[in-house]
Design a protein around this motif. Structure first.
Motif, mmCIF file in Angstrom:
data_model
loop_
_atom_site.group_PDB
_atom_site.id
_atom_site.type_symbol
_atom_site.label_atom_id
_atom_site.label_comp_id
_atom_site.label_asym_id
_atom_site.label_seq_id
_atom_site.Cartn_x
_atom_site.Cartn_y
_atom_site.Cartn_z
ATOM 1 N N GLU A 1 69.467 -91.135 -17.025
ATOM 2 C CA GLU A 1 68.321 -90.345 -16.560
ATOM 3 C C GLU A 1 68.325 -88.953 -17.189
ATOM 4 O OE1 GLU A 1 67.224 -91.572 -12.120
ATOM 5 O OE2 GLU A 1 69.384 -91.210 -12.412
ATOM 6 N N VAL A 2 69.492 -88.351 -17.294
ATOM 7 C CA VAL A 2 69.592 -87.040 -17.931
ATOM 8 C C VAL A 2 69.177 -87.150 -19.398
ATOM 9 C CG1 VAL A 2 71.208 -85.246 -18.672
ATOM 10 C CG2 VAL A 2 71.325 -86.148 -16.331
ATOM 11 N N ASN A 3 69.705 -88.155 -20.097
ATOM 12 C CA ASN A 3 69.393 -88.313 -21.520
ATOM 13 C C ASN A 3 67.929 -88.638 -21.771
ATOM 14 O OD1 ASN A 3 72.025 -87.759 -22.322
ATOM 15 N ND2 ASN A 3 72.636 -89.906 -22.173
ATOM 16 N N GLN A 4 67.256 -89.249 -20.811
ATOM 17 C CA GLN A 4 65.855 -89.614 -20.973
ATOM 18 C C GLN A 4 64.891 -88.507 -20.535
ATOM 19 O OE1 GLN A 4 65.371 -93.362 -18.955
ATOM 20 N NE2 GLN A 4 66.864 -94.377 -20.253
ATOM 21 N N THR A 5 65.414 -87.419 -19.996
ATOM 22 C CA THR A 5 64.560 -86.307 -19.586
ATOM 23 C C THR A 5 64.036 -85.598 -20.827
ATOM 24 O OG1 THR A 5 65.832 -86.032 -17.560
ATOM 25 C CG2 THR A 5 64.471 -84.173 -18.239
ATOM 26 N N ALA A 6 62.742 -85.343 -20.832
ATOM 27 C CA ALA A 6 62.074 -84.750 -21.998
ATOM 28 C C ALA A 6 62.644 -83.378 -22.340
ATOM 29 C CB ALA A 6 60.581 -84.639 -21.728
ATOM 30 N N LEU A 7 62.709 -83.117 -23.646
ATOM 31 C CA LEU A 7 63.089 -81.796 -24.142
ATOM 32 C C LEU A 7 61.850 -80.912 -24.182
ATOM 33 C CD1 LEU A 7 65.457 -82.693 -27.121
ATOM 34 C CD2 LEU A 7 66.108 -81.634 -24.949
ATOM 35 N N ASN A 8 62.034 -79.651 -23.842
ATOM 36 C CA ASN A 8 60.956 -78.663 -23.915
ATOM 37 C C ASN A 8 61.358 -77.567 -24.884
ATOM 38 O OD1 ASN A 8 59.088 -79.509 -21.615
ATOM 39 N ND2 ASN A 8 61.075 -79.458 -20.624
ATOM 40 N N SER A 9 60.355 -76.891 -25.424
ATOM 41 C CA SER A 9 60.596 -75.748 -26.302
ATOM 42 C C SER A 9 59.419 -74.790 -26.168
ATOM 43 C CB SER A 9 60.771 -76.204 -27.751
ATOM 44 O OG SER A 9 59.595 -76.836 -28.205
ATOM 45 N N PHE A 10 59.600 -73.593 -26.680
ATOM 46 C CA PHE A 10 58.532 -72.596 -26.624
ATOM 47 C C PHE A 10 57.494 -72.878 -27.707
ATOM 48 C CE2 PHE A 10 62.213 -70.206 -24.922
ATOM 49 C CZ PHE A 10 61.697 -69.968 -23.650
ATOM 50 N N SER A 11 56.230 -72.705 -27.364
ATOM 51 C CA SER A 11 55.170 -72.876 -28.355
ATOM 52 C C SER A 11 55.097 -71.665 -29.285
ATOM 53 C CB SER A 11 53.819 -73.100 -27.668
ATOM 54 O OG SER A 11 53.535 -72.012 -26.800
ATOM 55 N N ASP A 12 55.633 -70.531 -28.853
ATOM 56 C CA ASP A 12 55.653 -69.308 -29.660
ATOM 57 C C ASP A 12 57.066 -69.104 -30.194
ATOM 58 O OD1 ASP A 12 55.718 -66.687 -30.650
ATOM 59 O OD2 ASP A 12 54.364 -65.942 -29.104
ATOM 60 N N ALA A 13 57.232 -69.196 -31.514
ATOM 61 C CA ALA A 13 58.554 -69.071 -32.142
ATOM 62 C C ALA A 13 59.194 -67.711 -31.881
ATOM 63 C CB ALA A 13 58.447 -69.333 -33.642
ATOM 64 N N ASN A 14 58.416 -66.701 -31.528
ATOM 65 C CA ASN A 14 58.982 -65.387 -31.219
ATOM 66 C C ASN A 14 59.880 -65.423 -29.986
ATOM 67 O OD1 ASN A 14 57.742 -63.887 -33.333
ATOM 68 N ND2 ASN A 14 55.816 -63.970 -32.191
ATOM 69 N N TYR A 15 59.736 -66.443 -29.148
ATOM 70 C CA TYR A 15 60.546 -66.563 -27.938
ATOM 71 C C TYR A 15 61.876 -67.260 -28.198
ATOM 72 C CZ TYR A 15 56.123 -65.419 -25.617
ATOM 73 O OH TYR A 15 54.963 -64.819 -25.214
ATOM 74 N N GLY A 16 62.041 -67.801 -29.388
ATOM 75 C CA GLY A 16 63.289 -68.448 -29.755
ATOM 76 C C GLY A 16 63.114 -69.931 -30.008
ATOM 77 N N ASN A 17 64.207 -70.549 -30.446
ATOM 78 C CA ASN A 17 64.167 -71.976 -30.785
ATOM 79 C C ASN A 17 65.102 -72.808 -29.903
ATOM 80 O OD1 ASN A 17 66.426 -70.848 -31.953
ATOM 81 N ND2 ASN A 17 66.202 -71.885 -33.908
ATOM 82 N N VAL A 18 65.401 -72.294 -28.733
ATOM 83 C CA VAL A 18 66.175 -73.032 -27.736
ATOM 84 C C VAL A 18 65.347 -74.218 -27.249
ATOM 85 C CG1 VAL A 18 66.991 -72.865 -25.347
ATOM 86 C CG2 VAL A 18 67.575 -71.096 -26.987
#
Length: 142
Positions: free
Chosen positions: A22-39
């Motif tokens: 379940e953890v591995n299947q949880t969707a990854l999220n990221s910022f739409s604005d690259a100025n906020y980082g690439n985490v």
């Protein structure tokens, strides 16, 4: 300090147990604005996905040469470093962190994550809020 197994509450929520799949299947999220980082991050506990009503939590990953730009939010936050190494800046002071490091970040403290070449950082984050969407990130502007 005493602990009791006989606590009564006006409402009882069931526990939330997520297995590795379940953890591995949880969707990854990221910022739409690259100025906020690439985490990238996976929010694992948060209403309405889970019945957790007073906390939300997830896992974030900062890649090599990556950042989570300096930001603040009203809620305090906990980081527990699961793997890797990097730097976490809190209130203008950079702290080198490695696997097993634990950080408590006060509410409204300006903070961010920074990884250099050949560094990655993976951490568990926890907020005292039932829904991750209620965490309002305020990024530092140049």
């Amino acid at each position: 300090m005493e602990f009791s197994n006989n606590a009564t509450t006006t409402h009882e929520l069931p526990p939330v147990v997520l297995d590795g799949d379940e953890v591995n299947q949880t969707a990854l999220n990221s910022f739409s604005d690259a100025n906020y980082g690439n985490v990238v991050w996976q929010t694992l506990l948060s209403r309405p996905r889970t019945c957790s009503d007073s906390m939300c939590a997830g896992i974030a990953t900062c890649p090599s040469n990556g950042t989570l730009a300096l930001h603040q939010h009203t809620q305090a936050e906990i980081y527990y470093v699961l793997a890797g190494s990097g730097e976490v800046e809190i209130g203008g002071v950079r702290h080198h962190v490695t696997e097993g490091s634990m950080l408590w970040i006060p509410g409204d403290a300006m903070h961010g994550v920074f990884c250099g070449p050949n560094q990655t950082l993976k951490w568990l984050y926890v907020f005292p809020e039932g829904r991750f969407e209620d965490i309002i990130y305020r990024f530092k502007t140049a």
